[in-house]
Write a protein that holds these residues in place. Structure first.
Motif, PDB file in Angstrom:
ATOM      1  N   LEU A  37       0.818  -1.210   0.000  1.00 38.53           N
ATOM      2  CA  LEU A  37       0.000   0.000   0.000  1.00 38.53           C
ATOM      3  C   LEU A  37       0.855   1.265   0.000  1.00 38.53           C
ATOM      4  O   LEU A  37       0.497   2.254  -0.643  1.00 38.53           O
ATOM      5  CB  LEU A  37      -0.961   0.003   1.183  1.00 38.53           C
ATOM      6  CG  LEU A  37      -2.147  -0.938   1.052  1.00 38.53           C
ATOM      7  CD1 LEU A  37      -2.955  -0.969   2.339  1.00 38.53           C
ATOM      8  CD2 LEU A  37      -3.036  -0.542  -0.115  1.00 38.53           C
ATOM      9  N   ARG A  38       1.984   1.242   0.699  1.00 40.17           N
ATOM     10  CA  ARG A  38       2.872   2.416   0.707  1.00 40.17           C
ATOM     11  C   ARG A  38       3.457   2.653  -0.674  1.00 40.17           C
ATOM     12  O   ARG A  38       3.501   3.788  -1.155  1.00 40.17           O
ATOM     13  CB  ARG A  38       3.956   2.256   1.766  1.00 40.17           C
ATOM     14  CG  ARG A  38       3.416   2.408   3.184  1.00 40.17           C
ATOM     15  CD  ARG A  38       4.517   2.653   4.197  1.00 40.17           C
ATOM     16  NE  ARG A  38       5.522   1.602   4.269  1.00 40.17           N
ATOM     17  CZ  ARG A  38       5.459   0.574   5.083  1.00 40.17           C
ATOM     18  NH1 ARG A  38       4.432   0.407   5.887  1.00 40.17           N
ATOM     19  NH2 ARG A  38       6.421  -0.325   5.102  1.00 40.17           N
ATOM     20  N   VAL A  39       3.922   1.599  -1.352  1.00 35.99           N
ATOM     21  CA  VAL A  39       4.448   1.740  -2.710  1.00 35.99           C
ATOM     22  C   VAL A  39       3.348   2.248  -3.640  1.00 35.99           C
ATOM     23  O   VAL A  39       3.544   3.183  -4.410  1.00 35.99           O
ATOM     24  CB  VAL A  39       5.043   0.410  -3.233  1.00 35.99           C
ATOM     25  CG1 VAL A  39       5.342   0.484  -4.728  1.00 35.99           C
ATOM     26  CG2 VAL A  39       6.308   0.050  -2.463  1.00 35.99           C
ATOM     27  N   TYR A  40       2.184   1.633  -3.548  1.00 38.32           N
ATOM     28  CA  TYR A  40       1.062   2.022  -4.407  1.00 38.32           C
ATOM     29  C   TYR A  40       0.702   3.494  -4.203  1.00 38.32           C
ATOM     30  O   TYR A  40       0.518   4.236  -5.167  1.00 38.32           O
ATOM     31  CB  TYR A  40      -0.157   1.132  -4.119  1.00 38.32           C
ATOM     32  CG  TYR A  40      -1.338   1.490  -4.979  1.00 38.32           C
ATOM     33  CD1 TYR A  40      -1.490   0.927  -6.236  1.00 38.32           C
ATOM     34  CD2 TYR A  40      -2.278   2.419  -4.554  1.00 38.32           C
ATOM     35  CE1 TYR A  40      -2.571   1.276  -7.041  1.00 38.32           C
ATOM     36  CE2 TYR A  40      -3.360   2.771  -5.349  1.00 38.32           C
ATOM     37  CZ  TYR A  40      -3.492   2.198  -6.598  1.00 38.32           C
ATOM     38  OH  TYR A  40      -4.550   2.553  -7.394  1.00 38.32           O
ATOM     39  N   GLU A  41       0.600   3.929  -2.955  1.00 37.46           N
ATOM     40  CA  GLU A  41       0.223   5.315  -2.672  1.00 37.46           C
ATOM     41  C   GLU A  41       1.280   6.302  -3.161  1.00 37.46           C
ATOM     42  O   GLU A  41       0.950   7.388  -3.634  1.00 37.46           O
ATOM     43  CB  GLU A  41      -0.059   5.514  -1.183  1.00 37.46           C
ATOM     44  CG  GLU A  41      -1.409   4.993  -0.765  1.00 37.46           C
ATOM     45  CD  GLU A  41      -2.567   5.638  -1.521  1.00 37.46           C
ATOM     46  OE1 GLU A  41      -2.584   6.876  -1.698  1.00 37.46           O
ATOM     47  OE2 GLU A  41      -3.465   4.893  -1.949  1.00 37.46           O
ATOM     48  N   LYS A  42       2.547   5.935  -3.051  1.00 37.68           N
ATOM     49  CA  LYS A  42       3.600   6.816  -3.557  1.00 37.68           C
ATOM     50  C   LYS A  42       3.527   6.914  -5.077  1.00 37.68           C
ATOM     51  O   LYS A  42       3.717   7.983  -5.646  1.00 37.68           O
ATOM     52  CB  LYS A  42       4.973   6.335  -3.097  1.00 37.68           C
ATOM     53  CG  LYS A  42       5.220   6.619  -1.632  1.00 37.68           C
ATOM     54  CD  LYS A  42       6.596   6.180  -1.198  1.00 37.68           C
ATOM     55  CE  LYS A  42       6.813   6.523   0.257  1.00 37.68           C
ATOM     56  NZ  LYS A  42       8.174   6.183   0.708  1.00 37.68           N
ATOM     57  N   LEU A  43       3.255   5.793  -5.732  1.00 37.10           N
ATOM     58  CA  LEU A  43       3.077   5.830  -7.183  1.00 37.10           C
ATOM     59  C   LEU A  43       1.847   6.651  -7.558  1.00 37.10           C
ATOM     60  O   LEU A  43       1.870   7.432  -8.507  1.00 37.10           O
ATOM     61  CB  LEU A  43       2.955   4.407  -7.746  1.00 37.10           C
ATOM     62  CG  LEU A  43       4.232   3.582  -7.774  1.00 37.10           C
ATOM     63  CD1 LEU A  43       3.920   2.136  -8.134  1.00 37.10           C
ATOM     64  CD2 LEU A  43       5.239   4.173  -8.743  1.00 37.10           C
ATOM     65  N   ARG A  44       0.787   6.498  -6.808  1.00 36.68           N
ATOM     66  CA  ARG A  44      -0.449   7.245  -7.074  1.00 36.68           C
ATOM     67  C   ARG A  44      -0.210   8.745  -6.933  1.00 36.68           C
ATOM     68  O   ARG A  44      -0.659   9.533  -7.761  1.00 36.68           O
ATOM     69  CB  ARG A  44      -1.553   6.798  -6.121  1.00 36.68           C
ATOM     70  CG  ARG A  44      -2.874   7.521  -6.361  1.00 36.68           C
ATOM     71  CD  ARG A  44      -3.990   6.896  -5.554  1.00 36.68           C
ATOM     72  NE  ARG A  44      -4.041   7.363  -4.214  1.00 36.68           N
ATOM     73  CZ  ARG A  44      -5.128   7.894  -3.652  1.00 36.68           C
ATOM     74  NH1 ARG A  44      -6.247   8.003  -4.325  1.00 36.68           N
ATOM     75  NH2 ARG A  44      -5.107   8.279  -2.411  1.00 36.68           N
ATOM     76  N   GLN A  45       0.491   9.126  -5.894  1.00 35.72           N
ATOM     77  CA  GLN A  45       0.758  10.547  -5.684  1.00 35.72           C
ATOM     78  C   GLN A  45       1.641  11.107  -6.800  1.00 35.72           C
ATOM     79  O   GLN A  45       1.333  12.139  -7.381  1.00 35.72           O
ATOM     80  CB  GLN A  45       1.425  10.763  -4.327  1.00 35.72           C
ATOM     81  CG  GLN A  45       1.697  12.219  -4.037  1.00 35.72           C
ATOM     82  CD  GLN A  45       2.374  12.412  -2.691  1.00 35.72           C
ATOM     83  OE1 GLN A  45       3.011  11.508  -2.151  1.00 35.72           O
ATOM     84  NE2 GLN A  45       2.237  13.598  -2.137  1.00 35.72           N
TER      85      GLN A  45
END
Length: 151
Positions: free
Chosen positions: A33-41
């Protein structure tokens, strides 16, 4: 068609980095989730919410073919990943245990699919530039691209 070994390796490195980063602070989300959220941002600033949401939805659809455990996950209208926490195991802070969980779960497949789509649509240079801005302390220069060149 499965995610390429290069994208799986890159996804694994990013997940391991985030698993290690979670050791220093109180982890509120899984490394996936942390990787995904950083990519999303990062990508959301570049492509907009709708652009990222579309890309993430396609990545999730592709990842579900390899990891049926992702069936409960979904991408919301704003691009947020929902339902993953219900299916993903809580990753222990021990690095070896984190590697086992990340490699065995759908998280690494989802992230590798998302990275693969970024590579297709943005190209190698722009994708790696985005990743370097988001993870400046991670070694990305030894990541081989699909055409055999070093990035």
């Amino acid at each position: 068609m499965t995610a390429t070994p290069e994208m799986r390796d890159l996804a694994h490195r990013l997940l391991m980095y985030e698993a290690g980063a979670g050791e220093t602070s109180e982890p509120s989300a899984s490394p996936t989730l942390r990787v995904y959220e950083k990519l999303r941002q990062g990508l959301g600033e570049f492509a907009g919410i709708a652009g990222f949401q579309s890309l993430a939805s396609r990545a999730l659809a592709l990842a579900r073919m390899e990891a049926p455990s992702l069936a409960a996950a979904r991408i919301s209208a704003d691009g947020a990943l929902e339902g993953l926490s219900e299916i993903e195991h809580q990753i222990d802070t021990d690095r070896d245990r984190a590697a086992e969980c990340a490699a065995g779960g759908g998280g690494i497949i989802l992230i590798s699919r998302l990275l693969g789509l970024l590579l297709i649509f943005l190209g190698e240079a722009l994708t790696l530039s985005l990743l370097r801005v988001t993870w400046p302390d991670t070694a990305l220069d030894d990541c081989n691209s699909e055409n055999g060149r070093k990035a």
